[in-house]
Write an enzyme that holds these catalytic residues in place. Structure first.
Site, PDB file in Angstrom:
ATOM      1  N   ILE A  26       0.815  -1.214   0.000  1.00 40.14           N
ATOM      2  CA  ILE A  26       0.000   0.000   0.000  1.00 40.14           C
ATOM      3  C   ILE A  26       0.849   1.264   0.000  1.00 40.14           C
ATOM      4  O   ILE A  26       0.346   2.356  -0.311  1.00 40.14           O
ATOM      5  CB  ILE A  26      -0.984   0.035   1.187  1.00 40.14           C
TER       6      ILE A  26
ATOM      7  N   LYS B 283      -6.490   2.875  20.238  1.00 35.49           N
ATOM      8  CA  LYS B 283      -5.203   3.499  20.559  1.00 35.49           C
ATOM      9  C   LYS B 283      -5.003   4.814  19.812  1.00 35.49           C
ATOM     10  O   LYS B 283      -4.053   5.553  20.074  1.00 35.49           O
ATOM     11  CB  LYS B 283      -4.059   2.522  20.258  1.00 35.49           C
TER      12      LYS B 283
END
Length: 411
Positions: free
Chosen positions: A98, A165
């Site tokens: 990616i 997170k």
């Protein structure tokens, strides 16, 4: 035990659901997943724990073509073999990184996916704390490449897999995932693609989960290592996480962050004791628990929504919806491209610290420790232009969703 090790035959098999401490969430996706039927659907990170389960569930909704994109050839080959038995004509496996803009655009040019689930990411907190440049390149630049390609080639839906997170992060991983959320929220103002993010906690049974580690430690006779006696986390199972992701695609109107109600947070120490007990042993007697200290980037507890998204976010059938946060897209993109240059510089010491300074300007709630020496205090400067725009007041509307009745969506 034999020579301090536990006999494999003496360990009881433990299902991850037994450790959850609540009923598993079951969503009725039969009608709400209609946006997948006869569509070309792309899953990045298809070989990972979440990505592969996404592919399993998505394949049952009769997509025209399911694209399995990943960088790790072995894990990608395994899910290809598994799904190829039942859906050989509807599966296409793509090896791609990616971070490679040209390759990602080539994939979109060739297949024109209309629905994109972006699961590819670096997720290991301590590893990314030591390698922040890799977190930037994969979690931020990779997301930018996939999201912009989705918009350019007219995808109707884009769902980012995020993490709790990302909320008030204390790690480079969390901060980069928050920037990834900002990317999809910023792009949502342009074009027709409905961009959304799905945020959830630790996934029981995944490759990065503590459960496999605890099981290996129990097999070895202990000790089971826990970072801190008061460390707590939200937990969910892999199928729960994937159901939420698919549901989010149906609910999305653009710019939202969806969060599953994961019940009360669980103490990691209690989770370890439960696993020891369910495995057939007595905690602190047969198997000891050893506290090792909080690792860099970790915090004692995680949060699920930022203050901008609304503390009392809309909740229905155990799904929260955080309201969209306005982002100045052009300025954010310019900052990301500057961050990309920093992440590829040759001076590792300077690079690591500059990345953390830059990330804190992009994510003001990011708290961090220097990797090498002292990190200078952040002052009001050029990067202040890249921060999110002031919070706007949400306007609520009601929409009817099968299986969910009337849901308040701040939009």
């Amino acid at each position: 035990m034999i020579n301090g090790k536990v006999s494999a035959k003496s360990i009881r098999e433990v299902r991850v659901e037994d450790l959850l401490g609540r009923e598993t969430v079951q969503l009725d996706l039969a009608e709400t997943a209609g946006y997948l039927k006869d569509q070309v659907v792309l899953v990045t990170g298809a070989g990972g724990s979440i990505g592969s389960e996404l592919c399993r569930q998505l394949s049952t909704f009769e997509p025209k073509l399911l694209l399995l994109l990943g960088h790790g050839e072995n894990s990608l080959y395994e899910i290809e073999l598994e799904l190829g038995k039942n859906y050989p004509q509807r599966i296409e496996t793509i090896v791609a990184d990616i971070q490679d803009r040209i390759r990602i655009r080539e994939v979109f040019e060739t297949y024109r996916p209309s629905v994109v689930f972006h699961a590819a990411a670096h997720k290991h907190v301590p590893l990314m704390e030591r390698n922040p440049a890799e977190a930037v390149k994969n979690n931020i630049i990779g997301t930018l490449n996939v999201a912009e390609s989705a918009q350019e080639y007219g995808a109707s839906h884009f769902v980012l897999i995020s993490t709790d997170k990302a909320v008030n992060p204390t790690s480079a991983m969390g901060a980069t995932k928050r920037v990834a959320e900002m990317i999809v929220q910023g792009l949502n103002s342009y074009g027709s693609t409905r961009f959304s993010a799905v945020r959830f906690g630790n996934v029981l049974g995944s490759r990065g989960s503590v459960i496999p580690v605890f099981k290996r430690q129990i097999q070895a006779g202990g000790p089971v290592t826990v970072t801190h006696p008061d460390m707590v986390r939200y937990f969910m199972t892999i199928p729960e996480a994937v159901q939420l992701v698919i549901q989010a695609g149906a609910l999305a109107r653009g710019g939202e962050v969806f969060v599953l109600d994961m019940g009360d947070p669980v103490k990691i120490a209690d989770l370890a004791r439960d696993l020891i007990r369910l495995s057939g042993f007595v905690p602190d007697q047969d198997i000891k628990i050893q506290y090792t200290g909080i690792r860099p980037g970790e915090k004692l507890f995680e949060e699920i929504l930022t203050s901008e998204e609304g503390i009392s976010a809309t909740k229905h059938n155990r799904i929260f919806v955080g309201k969209p946060v306005p982002i100045h897209w052009e300025k954010l993109r310019g900052a990301i491209l500057s961050l990309e240059k920093i992440s590829t510089s040759l001076d590792a010491e300077k690079r690591a610290n500059e990345i953390k300074v830059f990330l804190r300007n992009l994510v003001p709630t990011y708290q961090y420790l220097p990797i090498y020496g002292e990190i200078p205090a952040v002052s009001d400067g050029d990067l202040e232009d890249y921060l999110p725009l002031p919070e706007s007041q949400p306007v609520k509307m009601k929409i009817a969703v099968s299986g969910f009745g009337k849901m308040d969506l701040p939009y």
